[in-house]
Design a protein around this motif. Structure first.
Motif, PDB file in Angstrom:
ATOM      1  N   LYS A  95      41.801  18.543  34.130  1.00 47.71           N
ATOM      2  CA  LYS A  95      42.111  19.791  34.830  1.00 47.71           C
ATOM      3  C   LYS A  95      43.317  20.510  34.216  1.00 47.71           C
ATOM      4  CE  LYS A  95      40.294  18.418  39.379  1.00 47.71           C
ATOM      5  NZ  LYS A  95      40.653  18.128  40.793  1.00 47.71           N
ATOM      6  N   LYS A  96      44.326  19.740  33.813  1.00 49.93           N
ATOM      7  CA  LYS A  96      45.571  20.340  33.328  1.00 49.93           C
ATOM      8  C   LYS A  96      45.521  20.743  31.863  1.00 49.93           C
ATOM      9  CE  LYS A  96      48.654  17.906  36.554  1.00 49.93           C
ATOM     10  NZ  LYS A  96      49.793  16.953  36.666  1.00 49.93           N
ATOM     11  N   HIS A  97      44.649  20.114  31.096  1.00 48.98           N
ATOM     12  CA  HIS A  97      44.631  20.351  29.649  1.00 48.98           C
ATOM     13  C   HIS A  97      43.230  20.744  29.190  1.00 48.98           C
ATOM     14  CE1 HIS A  97      48.663  18.516  29.142  1.00 48.98           C
ATOM     15  NE2 HIS A  97      48.263  17.718  30.114  1.00 48.98           N
ATOM     16  N   ASP A  98      43.172  21.708  28.323  1.00 51.75           N
ATOM     17  CA  ASP A  98      41.901  22.147  27.761  1.00 51.75           C
ATOM     18  C   ASP A  98      41.559  21.253  26.576  1.00 51.75           C
ATOM     19  OD1 ASP A  98      39.642  23.485  27.055  1.00 51.75           O
ATOM     20  OD2 ASP A  98      40.696  25.190  26.125  1.00 51.75           O
ATOM     21  N   LEU A  99      41.051  20.070  26.872  1.00 51.96           N
ATOM     22  CA  LEU A  99      40.757  19.093  25.829  1.00 51.96           C
ATOM     23  C   LEU A  99      39.370  19.258  25.224  1.00 51.96           C
ATOM     24  CD1 LEU A  99      42.328  15.984  27.605  1.00 51.96           C
ATOM     25  CD2 LEU A  99      43.329  17.390  25.797  1.00 51.96           C
ATOM     26  N   GLY A 100      38.547  20.066  25.853  1.00 49.20           N
ATOM     27  CA  GLY A 100      37.245  20.369  25.278  1.00 49.20           C
ATOM     28  C   GLY A 100      36.214  19.272  25.414  1.00 49.20           C
ATOM     29  N   VAL A 101      36.479  18.254  26.214  1.00 43.05           N
ATOM     30  CA  VAL A 101      35.525  17.166  26.419  1.00 43.05           C
ATOM     31  C   VAL A 101      35.499  16.812  27.903  1.00 43.05           C
ATOM     32  CG1 VAL A 101      35.714  16.196  24.102  1.00 43.05           C
ATOM     33  CG2 VAL A 101      37.312  15.472  25.883  1.00 43.05           C
ATOM     34  N   SER A 102      34.532  16.005  28.283  1.00 45.08           N
ATOM     35  CA  SER A 102      34.366  15.654  29.689  1.00 45.08           C
ATOM     36  C   SER A 102      35.386  14.612  30.136  1.00 45.08           C
ATOM     37  CB  SER A 102      32.963  15.099  29.928  1.00 45.08           C
ATOM     38  OG  SER A 102      32.814  13.859  29.265  1.00 45.08           O
ATOM     39  N   SER A 103      35.486  14.468  31.441  1.00 44.01           N
ATOM     40  CA  SER A 103      36.379  13.474  32.018  1.00 44.01           C
ATOM     41  C   SER A 103      35.964  12.064  31.607  1.00 44.01           C
ATOM     42  CB  SER A 103      36.388  13.601  33.548  1.00 44.01           C
ATOM     43  OG  SER A 103      37.197  12.612  34.137  1.00 44.01           O
ATOM     44  N   ALA A 104      34.662  11.842  31.498  1.00 41.03           N
ATOM     45  CA  ALA A 104      34.175  10.518  31.094  1.00 41.03           C
ATOM     46  C   ALA A 104      34.616  10.183  29.674  1.00 41.03           C
ATOM     47  CB  ALA A 104      32.649  10.479  31.189  1.00 41.03           C
ATOM     48  N   THR A 105      34.569  11.193  28.790  1.00 41.46           N
ATOM     49  CA  THR A 105      35.011  10.981  27.401  1.00 41.46           C
ATOM     50  C   THR A 105      36.499  10.666  27.351  1.00 41.46           C
ATOM     51  OG1 THR A 105      33.302  12.483  26.581  1.00 41.46           O
ATOM     52  CG2 THR A 105      35.140  12.001  25.112  1.00 41.46           C
ATOM     53  N   ILE A 106      37.263  11.399  28.150  1.00 41.41           N
ATOM     54  CA  ILE A 106      38.698  11.152  28.213  1.00 41.41           C
ATOM     55  C   ILE A 106      38.972   9.747  28.735  1.00 41.41           C
ATOM     56  CG2 ILE A 106      40.879  11.857  29.277  1.00 41.41           C
ATOM     57  CD1 ILE A 106      39.781  13.755  27.141  1.00 41.41           C
ATOM     58  N   ARG A 107      38.180   9.336  29.713  1.00 42.69           N
ATOM     59  CA  ARG A 107      38.340   8.004  30.283  1.00 42.69           C
ATOM     60  C   ARG A 107      38.096   6.934  29.223  1.00 42.69           C
ATOM     61  NH1 ARG A 107      36.246   9.367  34.716  1.00 42.69           N
ATOM     62  NH2 ARG A 107      34.088   8.844  34.226  1.00 42.69           N
ATOM     63  N   ASN A 108      37.106   7.155  28.367  1.00 45.74           N
ATOM     64  CA  ASN A 108      36.840   6.210  27.279  1.00 45.74           C
ATOM     65  C   ASN A 108      38.001   6.179  26.285  1.00 45.74           C
ATOM     66  OD1 ASN A 108      34.328   5.511  28.312  1.00 45.74           O
ATOM     67  ND2 ASN A 108      33.239   7.078  27.117  1.00 45.74           N
ATOM     68  N   ASP A 109      38.543   7.365  25.991  1.00 51.42           N
ATOM     69  CA  ASP A 109      39.691   7.426  25.077  1.00 51.42           C
ATOM     70  C   ASP A 109      40.884   6.679  25.664  1.00 51.42           C
ATOM     71  OD1 ASP A 109      38.402   8.886  23.138  1.00 51.42           O
ATOM     72  OD2 ASP A 109      39.093  10.835  23.863  1.00 51.42           O
ATOM     73  N   MET A 110      41.097   6.849  26.966  1.00 50.44           N
ATOM     74  CA  MET A 110      42.215   6.170  27.618  1.00 50.44           C
ATOM     75  C   MET A 110      42.023   4.661  27.591  1.00 50.44           C
ATOM     76  SD  MET A 110      42.748   8.818  30.820  1.00 50.44           S
ATOM     77  CE  MET A 110      44.118   7.931  31.570  1.00 50.44           C
ATOM     78  N   ALA A 111      40.798   4.208  27.750  1.00 47.76           N
ATOM     79  CA  ALA A 111      40.522   2.769  27.690  1.00 47.76           C
ATOM     80  C   ALA A 111      40.818   2.238  26.289  1.00 47.76           C
ATOM     81  CB  ALA A 111      39.067   2.502  28.062  1.00 47.76           C
ATOM     82  N   SER A 112      40.448   3.021  25.281  1.00 49.61           N
ATOM     83  CA  SER A 112      40.724   2.608  23.898  1.00 49.61           C
ATOM     84  C   SER A 112      42.228   2.574  23.629  1.00 49.61           C
ATOM     85  CB  SER A 112      40.040   3.566  22.919  1.00 49.61           C
ATOM     86  OG  SER A 112      38.637   3.533  23.056  1.00 49.61           O
ATOM     87  N   LEU A 113      42.934   3.579  24.147  1.00 48.53           N
ATOM     88  CA  LEU A 113      44.390   3.627  23.973  1.00 48.53           C
ATOM     89  C   LEU A 113      45.051   2.430  24.653  1.00 48.53           C
ATOM     90  CD1 LEU A 113      44.966   7.450  24.586  1.00 48.53           C
ATOM     91  CD2 LEU A 113      45.402   6.220  22.442  1.00 48.53           C
ATOM     92  N   GLU A 114      44.500   2.022  25.765  1.00 48.45           N
ATOM     93  CA  GLU A 114      45.043   0.856  26.462  1.00 48.45           C
ATOM     94  C   GLU A 114      44.812  -0.406  25.640  1.00 48.45           C
ATOM     95  OE1 GLU A 114      44.808  -1.365  30.835  1.00 48.45           O
ATOM     96  OE2 GLU A 114      43.547   0.384  30.403  1.00 48.45           O
ATOM     97  N   GLU A 115      43.616  -0.539  25.072  1.00 45.13           N
ATOM     98  CA  GLU A 115      43.320  -1.698  24.238  1.00 45.13           C
ATOM     99  C   GLU A 115      44.230  -1.761  23.022  1.00 45.13           C
ATOM    100  OE1 GLU A 115      39.252  -1.512  23.162  1.00 45.13           O
ATOM    101  OE2 GLU A 115      38.478  -1.919  25.185  1.00 45.13           O
ATOM    102  N   GLU A 116      44.597  -0.587  22.500  1.00 51.68           N
ATOM    103  CA  GLU A 116      45.437  -0.533  21.309  1.00 51.68           C
ATOM    104  C   GLU A 116      46.926  -0.646  21.624  1.00 51.68           C
ATOM    105  OE1 GLU A 116      44.156   3.178  19.787  1.00 51.68           O
ATOM    106  OE2 GLU A 116      42.225   2.409  19.075  1.00 51.68           O
ATOM    107  N   GLY A 117      47.264  -0.749  22.909  1.00 53.96           N
ATOM    108  CA  GLY A 117      48.651  -0.982  23.284  1.00 53.96           C
ATOM    109  C   GLY A 117      49.488   0.250  23.524  1.00 53.96           C
ATOM    110  N   TYR A 118      48.868   1.441  23.555  1.00 53.05           N
ATOM    111  CA  TYR A 118      49.612   2.671  23.769  1.00 53.05           C
ATOM    112  C   TYR A 118      49.782   3.010  25.249  1.00 53.05           C
ATOM    113  CZ  TYR A 118      48.931   3.530  18.780  1.00 53.05           C
ATOM    114  OH  TYR A 118      48.941   3.423  17.412  1.00 53.05           O
ATOM    115  N   LEU A 119      48.899   2.476  26.080  1.00 55.48           N
ATOM    116  CA  LEU A 119      48.938   2.752  27.516  1.00 55.48           C
ATOM    117  C   LEU A 119      48.771   1.444  28.281  1.00 55.48           C
ATOM    118  CD1 LEU A 119      46.478   5.813  27.727  1.00 55.48           C
ATOM    119  CD2 LEU A 119      48.982   5.911  27.627  1.00 55.48           C
ATOM    120  N   ILE A 120      49.217   1.458  29.522  1.00 51.54           N
ATOM    121  CA  ILE A 120      48.927   0.354  30.422  1.00 51.54           C
ATOM    122  C   ILE A 120      48.478   0.949  31.758  1.00 51.54           C
ATOM    123  CG2 ILE A 120      50.535  -1.292  29.411  1.00 51.54           C
ATOM    124  CD1 ILE A 120      52.474  -0.650  31.665  1.00 51.54           C
TER     125      ILE A 120
END
Length: 418
Positions: free
Chosen positions: A31-56
């Motif tokens: 909602k806040k950012h015009d990322l050009g992709v769906s919420s589900a895609t963002i959710r997958n990216d966030m999961a990957s970022l968590e696996e890579e140690g950038y997020l918890i």
């Protein structure tokens, strides 16, 4: 990270978390950012970022927050630093111009930086070991005692007594004083001691005086602990929601020698045009595990140069602007640039600006580009806050105050030298 979009997602999460200090979810991010992709895609990216140690994910039902690794990635790729407004610049100049002494200037600078950032500000007085000799005066105070007065480029006046019997004549003192001033101008105390000793071979009648002067210079240079720390803003910590995490910082503030070494090293270990940023464990100080330190040198330092200006030139693939990444693990490159356009182009290097803007970094002679030499900062100014501090604003404030301190020291030099 394999995909540039993930870097953009990480950047958005860090920025939102810095503002809200609440876990960030994919729906809110979309909602806040015009990322050009769906919420589900963002959710997958966030999961990957968590696996890579950038997020918890603090709780299974909550969003994500950045880790120390996530903050480091974000800081290393800062391409925009919030510029101070004309009113802020004028306010800084007016506040510091009312100082009556160098010590008053440093105290004011600490209070000012703390007020701007809402964090703890630390300003060190110029280190004797790094100061450069501007003038030496030899003053007889008794028949066997001399007072050696040294004025430095940092605005300090160092004094040391020298017992000498028999005492040289006034003519000899004046002659040696003139020679020493000519030979030691612009040297550090250690260099001045070495230079004075080299004069003994050609001035055998003044060997005792010259050796005494060399020892005085060495004593002045070794007096590293005479540097003082001026701190302000510790009370800001008491009003934070994360006070439990920040509590150990109070202990760190009591260990001034530890802070002095950390921030002094950080102010020197930076890119020629940046500031030093240490995040959490990078400080190697347990009490600062949940804190970040932003530091810049002042005096003979990059902070004294002009603000980077935007260039009309196109994007340089050769890295003419160093904004694509940090020079090393603890350096945040800072330049005034247009906000990068969000892209899903896999060929775009993470952190590079995609809007055609580039930044012309200033050279040592005040012009863009070029090369030169710097003798290094004489002291440091810095800000200490939580790891979720507003890095862009803090970096801008630290650099601005450092520049004004550099100018203040220069004015003291002019006053002492004329």
């Amino acid at each position: 990270m394999a995909q540039p979009r993930r870097m953009v997602v990480l950047r958005a999460i860090v920025e939102d978390y810095i503002r809200s200090q609440e876990p960030i979810g994919s729906a809110a991010l979309t909602k806040k950012h015009d990322l050009g992709v769906s919420s589900a895609t963002i959710r997958n990216d966030m999961a990957s970022l968590e696996e890579e140690g950038y997020l918890i994910q603090p709780h299974t039902s909550s969003g994500r927050i950045p880790t120390e690794k996530g903050y480091r990635y974000f800081v290393d790729r800062l391409s925009t630093v919030v510029p101070l407004s004309d009113a802020q610049r004028k306010g800084i100049a007016a506040f510091l111009s009312g100082s009556v002494s160098l010590q008053d200037t440093l105290q004011r600078a600490a209070r000012l930086l703390s007020h701007i950032t809402g964090q703890v500000a630390v300003v060190a007085s110029p280190s004797p070991a790094k100061a450069k000799v501007l003038r030496v005066q030899i003053v007889p105070v008794s028949s066997t005692l001399l007072l050696i007065v040294v004025i430095t480029d940092a605005g300090n006046v160092a004094q040391h007594t020298l017992a000498l019997s028999p005492q040289p004549t006034d003519i000899t003192l004046a002659d040696v004083g003139s020679v020493v001033n000519g030979a030691c101008l612009g040297l550090t105390f250690a260099q001045a001691a070495e230079r004075v000793r080299s004069l003994k071979s050609s001035r055998r009648e003044s060997v005792a005086l010259l050796e005494g002067l060399a020892q005085v210079f060495e004593a002045m240079g070794d007096n590293e602990r005479s540097s003082e720390l001026y701190m302000a803003g510790a009370s800001h910590l008491a009003h934070r929601r994360d006070i439990a995490d920040m509590a150990p910082l109070f202990d760190a503030l009591e260990e001034q020698i530890v802070l002095m070494k950390l921030m002094s090293a950080l102010s020197e270990d930076t890119d020629a045009y940046g500031v030093g940023v240490a995040i959490g464990s990078e400080t190697h100080t347990p009490e600062l595990l949940h804190a970040s330190v932003v530091t810049s040198g002042y005096g003979n330092s990059p902070a004294s140069w002009t603000e980077p200006a935007e260039s009309d030139a196109g994007h340089e693939d050769g890295g003419g602007s160093a904004l694509g990444g940090a020079a090393h693990a603890n350096t945040a490159q800072t330049g005034m640039a247009g906000e990068p356009r969000i892209t899903d182009d896999a060929d775009t290097e993470p952190g590079k600006m995609d809007d055609g803007d580039s930044v012309a970094m200033p050279s040592l002679d005040g012009g863009p580009g070029g090369s030169g030499e710097s003798s290094g900062p004489v002291a440091f100014v810095g800000s200490i806050g939580p790891t979720h501090m507003d890095y862009a604003a803090t970096i801008a404030a630290v650099r601005a105050v450092a520049r004004y301190l550099t100018r203040a020291i220069s004015s003291y030099d002019d006053g002492d030298g004329n």
